[in-house]
Design a protein around this motif. Structure first.
Motif, PDB file in Angstrom:
ATOM      1  N   LEU A  17      -9.415   7.866   1.464  1.00 46.92           N
ATOM      2  CA  LEU A  17      -9.026   6.628   2.135  1.00 46.92           C
ATOM      3  C   LEU A  17      -9.982   5.496   1.777  1.00 46.92           C
ATOM      4  CD1 LEU A  17      -7.406   5.043   4.392  1.00 46.92           C
ATOM      5  CD2 LEU A  17      -9.148   5.877   5.980  1.00 46.92           C
TER       6      LEU A  17
ATOM      7  N   LYS B 218      -9.865   4.435  -1.985  1.00 49.11           N
ATOM      8  CA  LYS B 218      -8.715   3.579  -2.279  1.00 49.11           C
ATOM      9  C   LYS B 218      -8.906   2.178  -1.712  1.00 49.11           C
ATOM     10  CE  LYS B 218      -3.679   3.257  -1.675  1.00 49.11           C
ATOM     11  NZ  LYS B 218      -2.474   3.927  -1.112  1.00 49.11           N
ATOM     12  N   ALA B 219      -9.408   2.106  -0.460  1.00 47.48           N
ATOM     13  CA  ALA B 219      -9.612   0.804   0.183  1.00 47.48           C
ATOM     14  C   ALA B 219     -10.628  -0.041  -0.578  1.00 47.48           C
ATOM     15  CB  ALA B 219     -10.069   1.003   1.626  1.00 47.48           C
TER      16      ALA B 219
ATOM     17  N   GLN C   3      -9.187  -2.453  -3.155  1.00 47.40           N
ATOM     18  CA  GLN C   3      -8.203  -3.443  -2.749  1.00 47.40           C
ATOM     19  C   GLN C   3      -8.842  -4.833  -2.748  1.00 47.40           C
ATOM     20  OE1 GLN C   3      -5.018  -2.185  -2.363  1.00 47.40           O
ATOM     21  NE2 GLN C   3      -6.120  -0.345  -3.015  1.00 47.40           N
TER      22      GLN C   3
ATOM     23  N   VAL D  24     -10.339  -5.832   3.005  1.00 47.55           N
ATOM     24  CA  VAL D  24     -10.381  -4.819   4.058  1.00 47.55           C
ATOM     25  C   VAL D  24     -10.811  -5.508   5.344  1.00 47.55           C
ATOM     26  CG1 VAL D  24     -11.516  -2.734   4.919  1.00 47.55           C
ATOM     27  CG2 VAL D  24     -10.881  -2.901   2.500  1.00 47.55           C
TER      28      VAL D  24
ATOM     29  N   LYS E   3      -2.543  -8.808   0.545  1.00 45.82           N
ATOM     30  CA  LYS E   3      -2.301  -7.648   1.403  1.00 45.82           C
ATOM     31  C   LYS E   3      -3.647  -7.082   1.823  1.00 45.82           C
ATOM     32  CE  LYS E   3      -0.080  -4.020   3.177  1.00 45.82           C
ATOM     33  NZ  LYS E   3      -1.243  -3.373   3.824  1.00 45.82           N
TER      34      LYS E   3
ATOM     35  N   THR F  75      -6.006  -4.179   3.812  1.00 45.90           N
ATOM     36  CA  THR F  75      -6.117  -2.844   4.382  1.00 45.90           C
ATOM     37  C   THR F  75      -6.792  -2.980   5.740  1.00 45.90           C
ATOM     38  OG1 THR F  75      -6.291  -1.770   2.226  1.00 45.90           O
ATOM     39  CG2 THR F  75      -7.137  -0.556   4.121  1.00 45.90           C
ATOM     40  N   THR F  76      -6.160  -2.468   6.785  1.00 47.61           N
ATOM     41  CA  THR F  76      -6.675  -2.636   8.139  1.00 47.61           C
ATOM     42  C   THR F  76      -7.216  -1.312   8.664  1.00 47.61           C
ATOM     43  OG1 THR F  76      -4.452  -2.305   9.060  1.00 47.61           O
ATOM     44  CG2 THR F  76      -5.130  -4.562   8.626  1.00 47.61           C
ATOM     45  N   LEU F  77      -8.498  -1.290   8.995  1.00 48.29           N
ATOM     46  CA  LEU F  77      -9.184  -0.114   9.513  1.00 48.29           C
ATOM     47  C   LEU F  77      -9.775  -0.461  10.877  1.00 48.29           C
ATOM     48  CD1 LEU F  77     -11.112   0.954   6.269  1.00 48.29           C
ATOM     49  CD2 LEU F  77      -8.814   1.647   6.997  1.00 48.29           C
TER      50      LEU F  77
ATOM     51  N   ASP G  39      -3.705   0.504   9.349  1.00 49.16           N
ATOM     52  CA  ASP G  39      -3.479   1.468   8.267  1.00 49.16           C
ATOM     53  C   ASP G  39      -4.135   2.796   8.597  1.00 49.16           C
ATOM     54  OD1 ASP G  39      -1.954  -0.169   6.493  1.00 49.16           O
ATOM     55  OD2 ASP G  39      -3.791  -1.234   5.967  1.00 49.16           O
TER      56      ASP G  39
END
Length: 400
Positions: free
Chosen positions: A57, A60-61, A64, A67, A273, A275-277, A295
């Motif tokens: 995870l 991959k993030a 991007q 994040v 886009k 990525t939301t953590l 996400d």
């Protein structure tokens, strides 16, 4: 420049209350919480509560564009998780920039000086007006600031001055002069579900009524929140446009991220886009975990009980009065103790509790000594008249 102090339920009920209410809503009915969705130190996908491979995870993030890492502002455990996540992202992609909701854009030169090693920690906090702008314990955030400086990672101020958010909340976006908008462009309109969630926060305030005036206030409330979301999203996009293909990691309250309504939605409108953590505290009710919450979420232990005493707030923005003795009321916050007491913009407070006040700090000290359920007499100059009004601080129900 006149030094300003904010004594308020912030115009948006404070960043904390908004973030908490949007990110972790409470059930109207008392029920035993469902704790089955996640374990401590576990990553899961909110949709289906599927466990995730944390290494894959984060890897991959890290590659991007953006994040977003959320938080409940006073929760020390959330901040430790943020630092851990940033270090993991950095291990996969050292081309990293960290943006913070906590800083208005005007302090960017100070952030740059911190990164160059030119400031002590005390100088850094003083020159960013930390105690006036953000107020939460700086020790919660310093480990991340130190990590950034140690590794020469740029720190970016994502936010705008609270005065802009306040002006939008008081007058509406269209009524604020372009020169006062700090370069922020008109944000995207709120998604229907976002407006619904904001309505639930707005209605928590006991003064709210179903009348035209309250509807107008709610519309301005939504515009203020969109200004906040849009400003941060636009700054993130600006950083991306500078080139170099960095990973921008943005630290902000979870309420700006949850369900993709706030900053993620504004970023989408700008072609990015995110990525939301998000952190999830063990003990929160899993029934509140929507499929679109983020996400991924990470299970964390509950923060230890906070024994910080409650500080009463009057609900005004005050300034030094340069023309005569007293403290100038620059703005009365709607639905506040000050508004209920009859304070008005432009009033000069000359005494509180029988004590003369010449500086904002003196008034703040008197107010913060005020016990719940007590009355505070204020002597004010209004035009050519001197009058006395009473500010009534509500009783606080004891916690069970």
């Amino acid at each position: 420049m006149t030094r300003k102090s904010l004594l308020s339920f912030a115009t948006l009920f404070t960043a904390l209350s908004l973030s908490n209410a949007l990110a972790h809503p409470s059930n109207e009915e008392e029920k035993e919480p469902d704790l089955s969705c996640i374990q401590q130190a576990q990553w899961i996908a909110p949709k289906g509560h599927k466990p995730l491979n944390g290494y894959e995870l984060i890897k991959k993030a890290a590659h991007q564009k953006v994040v977003l890492l959320g938080e409940q502002h006073p929760d020390a455990v959330h901040h430790r998780w943020q630092l851990q996540t940033i270090t993991q992202l950095y291990s996969h992609n050292p081309n990293l920039i960290i943006g913070f909701e906590m800083f208005p854009r005007r302090v960017q030169p100070v952030l740059d000086a911190w990164g160059r090693g030119e400031l002590t920690e005390d100088e850094f906090l003083n020159q960013t007006d930390w105690e006036d702008v953000w107020k939460y314990d700086a020790n919660l955030y310093m480990p991340i600031f130190r990590f950034a400086r140690m590794n020469k990672l740029p720190i970016i101020a994502l936010n705008v001055d609270r005065s802009l958010i306040s002006d939008v909340s008081q007058n509406g976006w269209d009524k604020v002069e372009a020169s006062q908008k700090e370069g922020v462009k008109t944000p995207r309109k709120a998604l229907p579900d976002y407006k619904k969630s904001l309505k639930s926060v707005f209605s928590l305030h006991t003064h709210m009524k179903e009348d035209e005036k309250s509807k107008q206030r709610f519309n301005r409330f939504v515009q203020a929140q969109l200004t906040w979301d849009g400003a941060m999203a636009q700054k993130i996009a600006d950083v991306q446009k500078m080139g170099g293909d960095p990973l921008v990691v943005a630290i902000m309250g979870s309420g700006h991220i949850v369900n993709g309504y706030g900053v993620p939605y504004q970023l989408e409108g700008l072609g990015l886009k995110a990525t939301t953590l998000l952190p999830w505290t063990i003990g929160w009710d899993c029934r509140e975990l929507t499929p679109t919450y983020a996400d991924a979420i990470f299970g964390l232990e509950e923060m230890e009980e906070d024994d910080t005493p409650y500080k009463p707030q009057l609900g005004v923005r005050i300034e030094e009065n340069e023309k005569a003795p007293g403290v100038l009321v620059a703005q009365v916050i709607e639905e506040s103790i000050a508004e209920d007491a009859g304070l008005q913009d432009g009033d000069i407070i000359i005494s509180a509790a029988g004590l003369d006040v010449l500086k904002p700090a003196q008034l703040i000290e008197i107010i913060q000594r005020q016990a719940p359920g007590t009355w505070l007499p204020l002597e004010i100059n209004r035009g050519d008249k001197t009058i006395e009004i009473i500010a009534k601080f509500p009783q606080i129900e004891p916690s069970s």
